[in-house]
Design a protein around this motif. Structure first.
Motif, PDB file in Angstrom:
ATOM      1  N   LYS A   1       0.704  -1.020   0.027  1.00  8.46           N
ATOM      2  CA  LYS A   1       0.019   0.224  -0.093  1.00  8.46           C
ATOM      3  C   LYS A   1       0.862   1.215  -0.092  1.00  8.46           C
ATOM      4  O   LYS A   1       0.592   1.995  -0.732  1.00  8.46           O
TER       5      LYS A   1
ATOM      6  N   GLU B   1      -5.769  -1.569  -3.031  1.00  8.02           N
ATOM      7  CA  GLU B   1      -6.984  -1.657  -1.775  1.00  8.02           C
ATOM      8  C   GLU B   1      -7.017  -3.032  -1.275  1.00  8.02           C
ATOM      9  O   GLU B   1      -6.792  -4.014  -1.877  1.00  8.02           O
TER      10      GLU B   1
ATOM     11  N   GLN C   1     -11.317  -3.937   6.481  1.00  6.76           N
ATOM     12  CA  GLN C   1     -10.833  -3.508   5.014  1.00  6.76           C
ATOM     13  C   GLN C   1     -10.474  -4.735   4.209  1.00  6.76           C
ATOM     14  O   GLN C   1     -10.696  -4.468   3.093  1.00  6.76           O
TER      15      GLN C   1
END
Length: 612
Positions: A176, A183, A259
């Protein structure tokens, strides 16, 4: 040594807890043995070992020279020759140059975490890599971690997977940081045994604050603060009559939001984790969607000590064959006999067969030529076996401002669409689940856990077809043994299937049975019924009945089964078909064929009804 004995020995070995309450490992942060990592089994739960002892490493696999046409992919012989990798990465390396060249952040990422005592070199891991890449142009990362041998290594491994989870989360954060457009929602973790709980720690570390909830609570706190300014405690003490006896309950703290896109738990480990709090084990809050396959749970009221967790641990929990005693598993089998990629790297003990069946089933569903392993929501396996749970999951749109109904069997409100979806074990599960779960959370609606049950064959193809049979009786029946033989329109017949003992049925009772046939079985054409009463039939068809001695004075009326007709539901269809015979009473030991009511076949006798 039995599993129960092994668990008791482990318990005795670790009643002395660790002296240290906290350890810190650089970028991974610190780990304590406080709640929720306390345990009723241990005086003080163990702390994870250092990073060198666990030695987490990664291997990256991608597609290589794959035909662009999806149809040709499904029909082509797919082998590891079509896979590029493994591209190794150690825990101390942020991202190697090779990984930076190969990673495409817009692709889905699959991460496989093995169980205690296993390695990423096991052939089932390579089989899963292959099938993921056969299905999708994605990244597949395998995680390898070390565990100590010996009877005491399990509990230490249960602590060490917290470090495994932290290492994987750090690796994803590094991706990330390198590519902000990456994502976490595109990541799918698959963990077997203890590896499933390691995946849950990854999801827990990557959770973010629920801004909507925090904003709402902040506004409520502001209102409360304004009220407090004019409250009774602002008055002089001599005007205060008394202090309030009750206070408003404090709002629950805001939960963090997941997430990670998905976690799949393949028979998550049960020992220690069965009684652990949600923060210390896999649960539905660890990813946007969590599905779990239970194949080796603790069998209640027996001494059977399974590897897997019995409690629900995801959004959807699948329990093939009730979650234990998988067909085809014997003391000599390992769970991989029916797959072409068996090898010496399989399970360490024959007793692992049930535990490994979760992998076998999941791999089978990833085969594009495989059948669909359809399951049905139900409150218990016992209820499922009686044919009480026949409805599938339906598409729906959540109703605003209400705790929406999610599935038909729950009895909540729903709005069906033209398509009806069943819960199928395997990677296709979240295709319609994720969006619904997201909408429900946005609307503050209830998202219930679903327990789904199915039965399997002992060999591939594992799928079965389910037929619910309901009997309509005209008179009470005292006892007997009932069996069915089914035939489809191509005259494909099953063997005679004993389904149960008749015991004091009333005329208003409608006994129901769930019968399974091979998945290739066609539409039902006729049902042959065999009713038996007598010591010989009891012994041959129902061995659990001991010492039955029929009353020789039974009347002729009692030796007949007053069966009017049979209602048949071929699941998951919703249409009920009635099957009839010209005979309204079945004699003991005589087979009678029932065909669809209104046909010529249902108007003739199937046996000689002469006296004698």
């Amino acid at each position: 040594m039995s599993r129960l004995t092994e668990g008791i020995v482990i318990l005795l070995l670790f009643t002395i807890g660790a002296e240290c309450q906290k350890v810190c490992y650089g970028p991974l942060g610190c780990f304590t043995n406080d709640a929720p990592f306390t345990s009723a089994l241990l005086t003080e739960p163990l702390l994870p070992e250092n990073r060198d002892a666990i030695d987490v490493t990664y291997s990256l696999f991608l597609r290589h020279q794959i035909p662009r046409d999806v149809r040709s992919i499904k029909n082509a012989a797919f082998s590891l020759a079509n896979v590029t990798g493994p591209h190794k990465l150690s825990r101390d390396t942020k991202l190697s140059r090779k990984w930076r060249q190969l990673l495409v952040t817009t692709k889905q990422t699959k991460i496989i975490i093995h169980d205690y005592g296993d390695t990423d070199l096991n052939k089932w891991v390579f089989a899963m890599v292959e099938r993921f890449l056969q299905r999708d142009d994605c990244h597949v990362i395998t995680v390898n971690w070390k565990s100590r041998d010996g009877i005491g290594g399990y509990y230490q491994a249960a602590a060490n997977i917290r470090v495994v989870g932290a290492e994987v989360a750090l690796m994803l954060k590094n991706i990330k940081d390198w590519k902000p457009e990456f994502e976490f929602e595109s990541v799918h973790l698959i963990g077997h045994g203890i590896g499933a709980h390691a995946a849950s720690y990854v999801g827990d570390i990557l959770k973010i604050d629920d801004v909507k909830c925090l904003t709402k609570q902040s506004r409520e706190d502001d209102v409360t603060s304004d009220d407090e300014d004019a409250g009774w405690w602002q008055l002089p003490s001599w005007l205060r009559s008394s202090e309030p006896t009750q206070t408003e309950p404090k709002p629950k703290p805001c939960e963090k939001l997941p997430q990670l896109g998905q976690i799949t738990g393949l028979d998550p480990a049960g020992l220690w984790f069965e009684s652990a709090e949600s923060g210390a084990r896999l649960d539905s809050s660890d990813a946007i969607f969590v599905d779990v396959i239970h194949t080796d749970v603790i069998k209640k009221l027996t001494s059977y000590f399974g590897h897997g967790i019995a409690r629900t641990s995801g959004d959807v929990d699948f329990y093939p064959n009730g979650g234990y005693d998988q067909p085809g598993c014997t003391d000599e089998q390992t769970g991989f006999e029916n797959l072409e990629y068996q090898g010496s790297e399989g399970p360490r003990k024959p007793m692992d067969c049930n535990h490994l069946r979760s992998i076998v089933y999941y791999l089978s569903t990833m085969d594009p030529t495989s059948c669909h392993m359809t399951s049905f929501p139900c409150s218990s396996y016992r209820e499922f076996q009686t044919g009480s749970c026949t409805s599938c999951v339906h598409n729906f749109e959540p109703e605003s401002g209400s705790s929406t109904g999610w599935f038909s069997y729950l009895g909540f409100r729903k709005r069906r669409t033209s398509a009806t979806k069943c819960l199928e074990l395997g990677p296709e599960v979240p295709s319609f689940w994720r969006e619904h779960k997201r909408r429900a959370r946005e609307a503050d609606s209830l998202v219930p856990n679903i327990k789904a049950f199915l039965k399997t064959r002992s060999t591939e193809p594992f799928c079965l077809k389910y037929i619910k049979i309901e009997l309509e009786l005209s008179e009470p029946v005292s006892e007997g043994i009932l069996s069915f033989r089914l035939a489809d329109h191509t005259n494909h017949k099953t063997d005679m299937i004993p389904v149960g003992r008749i015991s004091n049925w009333g005329s208003t009772d409608n006994p129901t049975y769930l019968v399974t046939v091979p998945s290739e079985f066609g539409r039902l054409h006729d049902v042959t019924v065999l009713w038996q009463i007598g010591a010989a039939s009891m012994t041959s068809w129902w061995p659990n009945i001991v010492g039955h001695s029929p009353n020789r004075a039974d009347s002729r009326r009692e030796l007949r089964l007053p069966l009017q007709n049979i209602k048949v539901l071929e699941m998951p269809l919703s249409e009920i078909t009635n099957f009839c015979s010209s005979r309204r009473k079945l004699r003991s030991g005589k087979e009678v064929r029932f065909t669809q009511c209104g046909t010529e076949e249902s108007s003739y006798h199937d046996y000689d009804d002469t006296e004698g």
